[in-house]
Design a protein around this motif. Structure first.
Motif, PDB file in Angstrom:
ATOM      1  N   ILE A 298      32.251  38.291  55.312  1.00 18.19           N
ATOM      2  CA  ILE A 298      33.481  38.630  54.589  1.00 18.19           C
ATOM      3  C   ILE A 298      34.012  39.929  55.169  1.00 18.19           C
ATOM      4  CG2 ILE A 298      34.386  39.404  52.365  1.00 18.19           C
ATOM      5  CD1 ILE A 298      32.535  37.455  51.018  1.00 18.19           C
ATOM      6  N   ARG A 299      35.312  39.958  55.457  1.00 18.11           N
ATOM      7  CA  ARG A 299      35.920  41.142  56.047  1.00 18.11           C
ATOM      8  C   ARG A 299      37.078  41.602  55.173  1.00 18.11           C
ATOM      9  NH1 ARG A 299      38.279  40.600  62.002  1.00 18.11           N
ATOM     10  NH2 ARG A 299      40.006  39.642  60.853  1.00 18.11           N
ATOM     11  N   ASP A 300      36.958  42.805  54.649  1.00 17.96           N
ATOM     12  CA  ASP A 300      38.001  43.366  53.793  1.00 17.96           C
ATOM     13  C   ASP A 300      38.315  42.432  52.631  1.00 17.96           C
ATOM     14  OD1 ASP A 300      39.716  45.393  53.053  1.00 17.96           O
ATOM     15  OD2 ASP A 300      41.383  44.679  54.265  1.00 17.96           O
ATOM     16  N   GLY A 301      37.263  41.821  52.085  1.00 19.49           N
ATOM     17  CA  GLY A 301      37.414  40.935  50.940  1.00 19.49           C
ATOM     18  C   GLY A 301      37.809  39.517  51.274  1.00 19.49           C
ATOM     19  N   VAL A 302      38.080  39.222  52.547  1.00 18.77           N
ATOM     20  CA  VAL A 302      38.546  37.888  52.944  1.00 18.77           C
ATOM     21  C   VAL A 302      37.399  37.111  53.571  1.00 18.77           C
ATOM     22  CG1 VAL A 302      40.142  36.587  54.401  1.00 18.77           C
ATOM     23  CG2 VAL A 302      40.888  38.720  53.315  1.00 18.77           C
TER      24      VAL A 302
ATOM     25  N   PHE B  42      52.020  38.061  38.038  1.00 22.04           N
ATOM     26  CA  PHE B  42      52.461  37.996  39.439  1.00 22.04           C
ATOM     27  C   PHE B  42      51.324  37.890  40.444  1.00 22.04           C
ATOM     28  CE2 PHE B  42      55.890  40.371  37.271  1.00 22.04           C
ATOM     29  CZ  PHE B  42      56.961  39.523  37.542  1.00 22.04           C
ATOM     30  N   LEU B  43      50.083  38.150  40.071  1.00 24.56           N
ATOM     31  CA  LEU B  43      48.987  38.149  41.028  1.00 24.56           C
ATOM     32  C   LEU B  43      48.388  36.745  41.134  1.00 24.56           C
ATOM     33  CD1 LEU B  43      47.278  40.069  42.843  1.00 24.56           C
ATOM     34  CD2 LEU B  43      45.646  40.181  40.948  1.00 24.56           C
ATOM     35  N   PRO B  44      48.396  36.131  42.335  1.00 25.60           N
ATOM     36  CA  PRO B  44      47.788  34.802  42.490  1.00 25.60           C
ATOM     37  C   PRO B  44      46.279  34.870  42.324  1.00 25.60           C
ATOM     38  CG  PRO B  44      49.228  35.354  44.354  1.00 25.60           C
ATOM     39  CD  PRO B  44      49.009  36.600  43.584  1.00 25.60           C
TER      40      PRO B  44
ATOM     41  N   LEU C 243      47.405  36.712  50.516  1.00 24.09           N
ATOM     42  CA  LEU C 243      46.043  36.778  51.024  1.00 24.09           C
ATOM     43  C   LEU C 243      45.309  37.935  50.353  1.00 24.09           C
ATOM     44  CD1 LEU C 243      43.836  35.785  52.932  1.00 24.09           C
ATOM     45  CD2 LEU C 243      44.820  37.257  54.709  1.00 24.09           C
ATOM     46  N   HIS C 244      45.575  39.164  50.808  1.00 18.50           N
ATOM     47  CA  HIS C 244      44.927  40.334  50.210  1.00 18.50           C
ATOM     48  C   HIS C 244      45.433  40.590  48.792  1.00 18.50           C
ATOM     49  CE1 HIS C 244      42.727  41.625  53.781  1.00 18.50           C
ATOM     50  NE2 HIS C 244      43.771  41.210  54.467  1.00 18.50           N
ATOM     51  N   GLU C 245      46.697  40.233  48.526  1.00 19.81           N
ATOM     52  CA  GLU C 245      47.265  40.427  47.191  1.00 19.81           C
ATOM     53  C   GLU C 245      46.977  39.204  46.329  1.00 19.81           C
ATOM     54  OE1 GLU C 245      49.026  43.488  45.965  1.00 19.81           O
ATOM     55  OE2 GLU C 245      47.523  43.859  47.508  1.00 19.81           O
ATOM     56  N   THR C 246      45.683  38.913  46.178  1.00 23.75           N
ATOM     57  CA  THR C 246      45.207  37.846  45.298  1.00 23.75           C
ATOM     58  C   THR C 246      44.024  38.389  44.500  1.00 23.75           C
ATOM     59  OG1 THR C 246      43.672  36.963  46.960  1.00 23.75           O
ATOM     60  CG2 THR C 246      45.892  36.044  46.933  1.00 23.75           C
ATOM     61  N   LEU C 247      43.804  37.813  43.345  1.00 23.69           N
ATOM     62  CA  LEU C 247      42.744  38.317  42.475  1.00 23.69           C
ATOM     63  C   LEU C 247      41.371  38.146  43.125  1.00 23.69           C
ATOM     64  CD1 LEU C 247      41.992  39.569  39.781  1.00 23.69           C
ATOM     65  CD2 LEU C 247      42.016  37.275  38.762  1.00 23.69           C
ATOM     66  N   LEU C 248      41.134  36.999  43.765  1.00 26.84           N
ATOM     67  CA  LEU C 248      39.829  36.757  44.373  1.00 26.84           C
ATOM     68  C   LEU C 248      39.514  37.781  45.456  1.00 26.84           C
ATOM     69  CD1 LEU C 248      37.299  35.026  44.680  1.00 26.84           C
ATOM     70  CD2 LEU C 248      38.586  33.564  46.262  1.00 26.84           C
TER      71      LEU C 248
END
Length: 307
Positions: A15-19, A112-114, A122-127
């Motif tokens: 996982i890189r930077d949460g992704v 508003f947060l997916p 991508l980064h602007e998601t809760l997961l």
């Protein structure tokens, strides 16, 4: 692309930077190397970007071996890569962690947060935000909220117990309560139940009601008045996509801030000053592992601004 998927087993990239990395199985076809394949099959990403990723070693095979621009494309081979987005719009509202134990993370999601990466998010998601914050590789939502809806949502971070908790939603043994702001329903006697048959609508992301055997049910109560509107308590007894939004609109009281119902408005980007006035207020259940009664409640209140 139908042959893309998220990883569930051995993953050769961290996982890189949460992704988390994604993977795909290479299909039948003729390409002059991996760069040619990637550029053709991901037209939204430039060939120059793919060339840079390949040079960085960010595209690998199942053994973790970095692929080159001229690496052959062999049908049935699985390759791994990171999804990347340029110019992602920040969402200026923060999630709040309500509870965490060895199995679950319970979160108070903002408007508003997916929930998960998709499309332009991508980064602007809760997961992804939670993975960055908590460092839990196996974190996965066990149910969903619409991007526009705020409130309580539950994640699992133990693969061994995930199915047990997911089954509660499948069996409808979770008690979910929502709140919504909308116009008064004149002449209605509360509480009452609205039932209807919901099917896919037009445009494709909306639902509609049709004649036939009901497949959706919502109990509707009035809490009081707020901000010149009626504050409703909604108990969904089924879990259809956009059920509460469609039911309220069909009754003549669409939820304030709803850009999908009763009519889907043209997309003009998010207006963060006008969130959908729908909140997942609480979730209650008997823990299937411990037998303990669980109750989680949002700390948010409806009304502007979003968040």
């Amino acid at each position: 692309m139908g042959w893309q998927a998220q990883a569930n087993s051995f993953v050769p990239l961290p996982i890189r930077d949460g992704v988390a990395p994604s993977y795909l199985w290479l299909p039948e076809g003729r390409w002059d190397g991996m760069l040619d394949f990637l550029a053709e099959n991901f037209p939204a990403v430039s060939a120059a970007s793919w060339a840079e990723r390949l040079a960085r070693g960010d595209v690998v095979d199942a053994a973790g071996t970095a692929l080159r621009a001229d690496s052959p494309v062999r049908r049935g081979t699985r390759i791994w890569y990171y999804r990347e987005l340029e110019g992602e719009t920040p969402i200026p509202f923060e999630e709040r962690i309500l509870f965490q134990d060895e199995h679950l993370v319970v979160v108070d999601k903002p408007h508003f947060l997916p929930m998960i990466p998709s499309g332009r998010f991508l980064h602007e998601t809760l997961l992804v935000r939670l993975k960055k914050k908590l460092g839990l590789r196996h974190l996965t939502p066990i149910h969903r909220l619409d991007r526009e809806t705020a409130g309580v949502v539950i994640f699992s971070h133990r693969e061994e117990s995930r199915g047990t908790y997911q089954s509660m939603f499948q069996k409808r043994s979770m008690e979910k309560v929502y709140e919504a702001l909308a116009a008064p329903l004149e002449g209605a006697a509360f509480p009452f139940v609205h039932r209807s048959r919901m099917v896919d609508g037009t445009p494709f992301f909306c639902m509609r009601e049709v004649a036939g055997e009901p497949n959706s049910e919502t109990l509707i109560e009035v809490i009081g008045e707020r901000a010149g509107a009626t504050l409703y308590r909604l108990h969904p007894r089924t879990g259809r996509k956009h059920q509460l939004r469609l039911h309220m609109a069909s009754l003549g009281a669409p939820i304030m801030g709803d850009v999908f119902y009763p009519v889907a408005l043209p997309c003009k980007g998010d207006d963060f000053t006008r969130p959908l006035q729908l909140l997942a207020r609480s979730i209650a259940f008997t823990d299937p592992l411990t037998g303990e009664r669980r109750y989680f409640e949002s700390e948010r209140e409806l009304g502007p601004p979003g968040g």
